[in-house]
Design a protein around this motif. Structure first.
Motif, PDB file in Angstrom:
ATOM      1  N   PRO A  11       0.670  -1.531   0.037  1.00  0.00           N
ATOM      2  CA  PRO A  11      -0.045   0.240  -0.416  1.00  0.00           C
ATOM      3  C   PRO A  11       1.166   0.993   0.123  1.00  0.00           C
ATOM      4  CG  PRO A  11      -0.445  -1.507   1.473  1.00  0.00           C
ATOM      5  CD  PRO A  11       0.800  -2.341   1.018  1.00  0.00           C
ATOM      6  N   LEU A  12       0.130   2.126  -0.949  1.00  0.00           N
ATOM      7  CA  LEU A  12       1.078   3.736  -0.288  1.00  0.00           C
ATOM      8  C   LEU A  12       0.910   4.224   1.321  1.00  0.00           C
ATOM      9  CD1 LEU A  12       2.437   5.478  -2.476  1.00  0.00           C
ATOM     10  CD2 LEU A  12       0.266   6.187  -2.630  1.00  0.00           C
ATOM     11  N   GLY A  13       2.064   4.586   1.325  1.00  0.00           N
ATOM     12  CA  GLY A  13       2.078   5.270   2.400  1.00  0.00           C
ATOM     13  C   GLY A  13       2.186   6.656   2.612  1.00  0.00           C
ATOM     14  N   GLU A  14       2.427   6.978   4.007  1.00  0.00           N
ATOM     15  CA  GLU A  14       2.137   8.400   4.163  1.00  0.00           C
ATOM     16  C   GLU A  14       3.198   9.115   2.913  1.00  0.00           C
ATOM     17  OE1 GLU A  14       2.620  11.350   7.459  1.00  0.00           O
ATOM     18  OE2 GLU A  14       0.606  10.637   7.781  1.00  0.00           O
ATOM     19  N   ARG A  15       4.788   9.048   3.275  1.00  0.00           N
ATOM     20  CA  ARG A  15       5.651   9.371   2.965  1.00  0.00           C
ATOM     21  C   ARG A  15       5.732   8.991   1.468  1.00  0.00           C
ATOM     22  NH1 ARG A  15      10.199   7.077   7.357  1.00  0.00           N
ATOM     23  NH2 ARG A  15       9.995   8.022   9.156  1.00  0.00           N
ATOM     24  N   GLU A  16       5.413   7.981   0.890  1.00  0.00           N
ATOM     25  CA  GLU A  16       5.292   7.841  -0.255  1.00  0.00           C
ATOM     26  C   GLU A  16       4.319   9.175  -0.826  1.00  0.00           C
ATOM     27  OE1 GLU A  16       5.827   4.707  -3.987  1.00  0.00           O
ATOM     28  OE2 GLU A  16       5.190   3.947  -1.463  1.00  0.00           O
ATOM     29  N   LEU A  17       3.399   8.753  -0.293  1.00  0.00           N
ATOM     30  CA  LEU A  17       2.250   9.750  -1.014  1.00  0.00           C
ATOM     31  C   LEU A  17       2.398  11.101  -0.961  1.00  0.00           C
ATOM     32  CD1 LEU A  17      -0.951  10.249  -1.527  1.00  0.00           C
ATOM     33  CD2 LEU A  17      -1.165  10.997   0.240  1.00  0.00           C
ATOM     34  N   ILE A  18       3.143  11.471   0.192  1.00  0.00           N
ATOM     35  CA  ILE A  18       4.124  13.412   0.273  1.00  0.00           C
ATOM     36  C   ILE A  18       4.989  13.321  -0.885  1.00  0.00           C
ATOM     37  CG2 ILE A  18       5.173  14.579   1.659  1.00  0.00           C
ATOM     38  CD1 ILE A  18       3.930  13.513   4.105  1.00  0.00           C
ATOM     39  N   GLY A  19       6.078  12.430  -0.982  1.00  0.00           N
ATOM     40  CA  GLY A  19       6.581  12.469  -2.472  1.00  0.00           C
ATOM     41  C   GLY A  19       5.616  12.453  -3.747  1.00  0.00           C
ATOM     42  N   MET A  20       4.976  11.484  -3.981  1.00  0.00           N
ATOM     43  CA  MET A  20       5.020  11.503  -5.419  1.00  0.00           C
ATOM     44  C   MET A  20       3.879  12.616  -5.599  1.00  0.00           C
ATOM     45  SD  MET A  20       2.218   8.596  -6.747  1.00  0.00           S
ATOM     46  CE  MET A  20       3.207   7.237  -6.405  1.00  0.00           C
ATOM     47  N   MET A  21       2.834  13.110  -4.708  1.00  0.00           N
ATOM     48  CA  MET A  21       2.452  14.443  -5.259  1.00  0.00           C
ATOM     49  C   MET A  21       3.151  16.224  -4.989  1.00  0.00           C
ATOM     50  SD  MET A  21      -0.534  13.320  -4.811  1.00  0.00           S
ATOM     51  CE  MET A  21       0.071  11.500  -5.270  1.00  0.00           C
ATOM     52  N   ALA A  22       4.329  15.861  -3.977  1.00  0.00           N
ATOM     53  CA  ALA A  22       5.227  16.838  -4.199  1.00  0.00           C
ATOM     54  C   ALA A  22       5.722  17.244  -5.405  1.00  0.00           C
ATOM     55  CB  ALA A  22       5.887  17.097  -3.638  1.00  0.00           C
ATOM     56  N   ALA A  23       6.359  15.297  -6.378  1.00  0.00           N
ATOM     57  CA  ALA A  23       6.727  15.388  -7.437  1.00  0.00           C
ATOM     58  C   ALA A  23       6.214  15.730  -7.989  1.00  0.00           C
ATOM     59  CB  ALA A  23       6.974  14.198  -7.419  1.00  0.00           C
ATOM     60  N   LEU A  24       5.010  15.286  -8.493  1.00  0.00           N
ATOM     61  CA  LEU A  24       3.983  15.711  -9.956  1.00  0.00           C
ATOM     62  C   LEU A  24       3.274  17.630  -9.159  1.00  0.00           C
ATOM     63  CD1 LEU A  24       0.920  13.111  -8.751  1.00  0.00           C
ATOM     64  CD2 LEU A  24       2.321  13.185 -10.822  1.00  0.00           C
ATOM     65  N   MET A  25       2.923  17.513  -8.490  1.00  0.00           N
ATOM     66  CA  MET A  25       2.993  19.205  -8.435  1.00  0.00           C
ATOM     67  C   MET A  25       4.620  20.024  -8.638  1.00  0.00           C
ATOM     68  SD  MET A  25       0.728  19.552  -4.743  1.00  0.00           S
ATOM     69  CE  MET A  25       0.519  21.410  -4.911  1.00  0.00           C
ATOM     70  N   SER A  26       5.772  19.591  -8.511  1.00  0.00           N
ATOM     71  CA  SER A  26       7.231  19.376  -8.876  1.00  0.00           C
ATOM     72  C   SER A  26       7.231  20.123 -10.871  1.00  0.00           C
ATOM     73  CB  SER A  26       7.751  19.404  -8.104  1.00  0.00           C
ATOM     74  OG  SER A  26       7.818  19.409  -6.696  1.00  0.00           O
ATOM     75  N   LEU A  27       6.942  19.857 -10.705  1.00  0.00           N
ATOM     76  CA  LEU A  27       6.950  19.803 -12.533  1.00  0.00           C
ATOM     77  C   LEU A  27       6.519  21.429 -13.273  1.00  0.00           C
ATOM     78  CD1 LEU A  27       6.074  16.152 -13.774  1.00  0.00           C
ATOM     79  CD2 LEU A  27       7.846  17.263 -13.701  1.00  0.00           C
ATOM     80  N   GLN A  28       5.444  21.571 -12.086  1.00  0.00           N
ATOM     81  CA  GLN A  28       5.194  22.887 -12.743  1.00  0.00           C
ATOM     82  C   GLN A  28       6.027  24.101 -12.672  1.00  0.00           C
ATOM     83  OE1 GLN A  28       2.751  22.448 -14.616  1.00  0.00           O
ATOM     84  NE2 GLN A  28       0.364  22.884 -13.984  1.00  0.00           N
ATOM     85  N   ALA A  29       6.518  23.463 -11.469  1.00  0.00           N
ATOM     86  CA  ALA A  29       7.080  24.718 -10.731  1.00  0.00           C
ATOM     87  C   ALA A  29       8.718  24.380 -11.561  1.00  0.00           C
ATOM     88  CB  ALA A  29       7.713  24.251  -9.527  1.00  0.00           C
ATOM     89  N   PHE A  30       8.798  23.171 -11.581  1.00  0.00           N
ATOM     90  CA  PHE A  30      10.263  23.341 -12.936  1.00  0.00           C
ATOM     91  C   PHE A  30       9.449  24.101 -14.361  1.00  0.00           C
ATOM     92  CE2 PHE A  30      13.187  20.744 -15.512  1.00  0.00           C
ATOM     93  CZ  PHE A  30      14.370  20.817 -15.007  1.00  0.00           C
ATOM     94  N   GLY A  31       9.226  23.347 -14.883  1.00  0.00           N
ATOM     95  CA  GLY A  31       8.819  24.135 -16.539  1.00  0.00           C
ATOM     96  C   GLY A  31       8.683  25.420 -15.674  1.00  0.00           C
ATOM     97  N   ILE A  32       8.433  26.412 -14.980  1.00  0.00           N
ATOM     98  CA  ILE A  32       8.700  27.738 -14.682  1.00  0.00           C
ATOM     99  C   ILE A  32       9.791  28.444 -14.181  1.00  0.00           C
ATOM    100  CG2 ILE A  32       7.841  29.868 -13.363  1.00  0.00           C
ATOM    101  CD1 ILE A  32       4.731  28.260 -12.807  1.00  0.00           C
TER     102      ILE A  32
END
Length: 418
Positions: A11-32
């Protein structure tokens, strides 16, 4: 609705959930942020002058804001995973297209379309977190996500600068495509579908409009949406003009990525601190105090920028403190605004993200266009936006600040702490 990924996976635990959601949102920041060091080179290459280079950033913001209206409704009907994969595919394709463009107007148009199509990368992660939990625990996790997310604005300008040393600005778009491909593979292998049959919504237009209207009409939510839009609109204004202000006006030159990262570092520390205190003191108390601190720092920044000899080393510490206060504002305002909308988390995230992004993009572009070679226009904008944000919060809270609403037990708290 797409089924979850194979159940043989752990199962996806809290730490991996945090890291994955941050990675997805970070693509927007990286693109800027990876593009910031390249704005001068892009302007030179296309023969542009003045503040027109800022459109490379502003167009993406505006596209992301307009595009954010749509992915939430589709995510509420078809699931979170399909919408994420659509956004990732769009991000990759348009990154490649931007790398190949030979006309500045086409570059701006493609950036606008890229932001529009990839908007789900900002919307869906918030809905996924809301699927799993609510209240102050959601605020804590959003702070941790933002803390990791903000590492990208610190590193991205340096990455962009390194790419510029060895290749041209077009290769920055290539790096964006590769980063998206890696994150997409992680999501494909590990993220289960979080939309349940009980919360699945119809895709007809009346239902979509009704859900979005509800997400923006609730008094206890709309003030926080507008408040964060105003505060972060001033941040977008800094992003638009940061390369000109730091590299050219203050004469930092190629040290821009390091100085920019130092300014953003305060937000990282603030989000970590917020994650440690928000469940104890409550998202409202923490964010209201941070808003008053933002106003105080903005006053000092306005006084400093009004002096004829403001130096870089006066500007950057004050900006870093102001950005640190935003670290206490952003995730808490977002969590408070999302709290009433577990049933329509996707549509609510879409409507609220879109309003924040469009407002922030318009404000940021306007503030950036006022750049006059000094930090004074930015300081004035920060102070005005702060006072308007305070008015919006007072509206939502019916004139009473620093309260703490304790929500009922949230059955969506399904992710185990680690």
């Amino acid at each position: 609705m797409e089924q979850a990924v194979p159940t043989t996976k752990r199962p996806l635990g809290e730490r991996e959930l945090i890291g994955m959601m941050a990675a997805l949102m970070s693509l927007q920041a990286f693109g800027i942020d990876a593009m910031l060091p390249a704005l001068g080179e892009i302007a030179t290459g296309f023969g542009m002058t003045g503040n027109d280079r800022q459109l490379v950033i502003g167009a993406y913001f505006l596209g992301a804001g307009a595009g954010a209206f749509f992915p939430g409704a589709f995510a509420d009907r078809f699931g979170r995973r399909p919408v994420l994969f659509f956004g990732l595919a769009f991000y990759i394709t348009l990154s490649i297209a931007c790398a190949l463009v030979t006309d500045f107007e086409w570059l701006i148009a493609l950036r606008l379309v890229q932001g529009f199509g990839a908007a789900g990368l900002s919307v869906v992660p918030v809905a996924i977190v809301r699927d799993k939990m609510g209240g102050d625990r959601m605020a804590r996790l959003m702070s941790l996500i933002m803390m990791i997310f903000l590492v990208v604005p610190i590193l991205a300008p340096a990455v962009g600068q390194i790419i510029l040393i060895f290749a041209g600005w077009r290769w920055i778009f290539g790096a964006m495509a590769v980063a998206s491909l890696v994150v997409g593979l992680w999501v494909w292998l590990r993220l289960p579908e979080t939309l349940t049959a009980e919360t699945e919504q119809k895709i007809d237009i009346p239902t979509i409009l009704a859900n979005m209207r509800e997400a923006l009409a609730r008094r206890e939510a709309i003030g926080y949406v507008l408040g964060s839009a105003l505060v972060f609109g001033s941040l977008f204004g800094f992003l638009n003009s940061s390369q000109q202000l730091i590299s050219e006006s203050f004469g930092a030159g190629n040290s821009f990525p390091l100085i920019f990262g130092a300014a953003v570092l305060g937000m990282v520390v603030a989000n970590f601190t917020n994650s440690r205190i928000v469940e104890r003191f409550g998202a409202r108390r923490v964010s209201h105090a941070a808003l008053f601190a933002f106003l105080a720092v903005s006053c000092v920044q306005l006084w400093s920028s009004s002096q004829p000899d403001q130096s870089l080393w006066e500007f950057v510490p004050l900006l870093s403190i102001a950005m640190a206060t935003m670290g206490f504002i952003g995730s808490n305002f977002s969590s408070i605004a999302m709290q009433p909308f577990h049933r329509i988390a996707g549509a609510a995230s879409s409507a609220q993200t879109s309003l924040r992004m469009i407002t922030g993009a318009v404000l940021g572009s306007f503030i950036g266009s006022m750049y006059d070679g000094t930090a004074r226009p930015l300081a004035i904008a920060m102070l005005l936006c702060g006072f308007l944000a305070l008015g919006a919060i007072l509206y939502s809270e019916r004139g009473k600040l620093f309260g703490r609403r304790v929500p009922e037990t949230d059955e969506t708290d399904t992710v185990p702490a680690e």
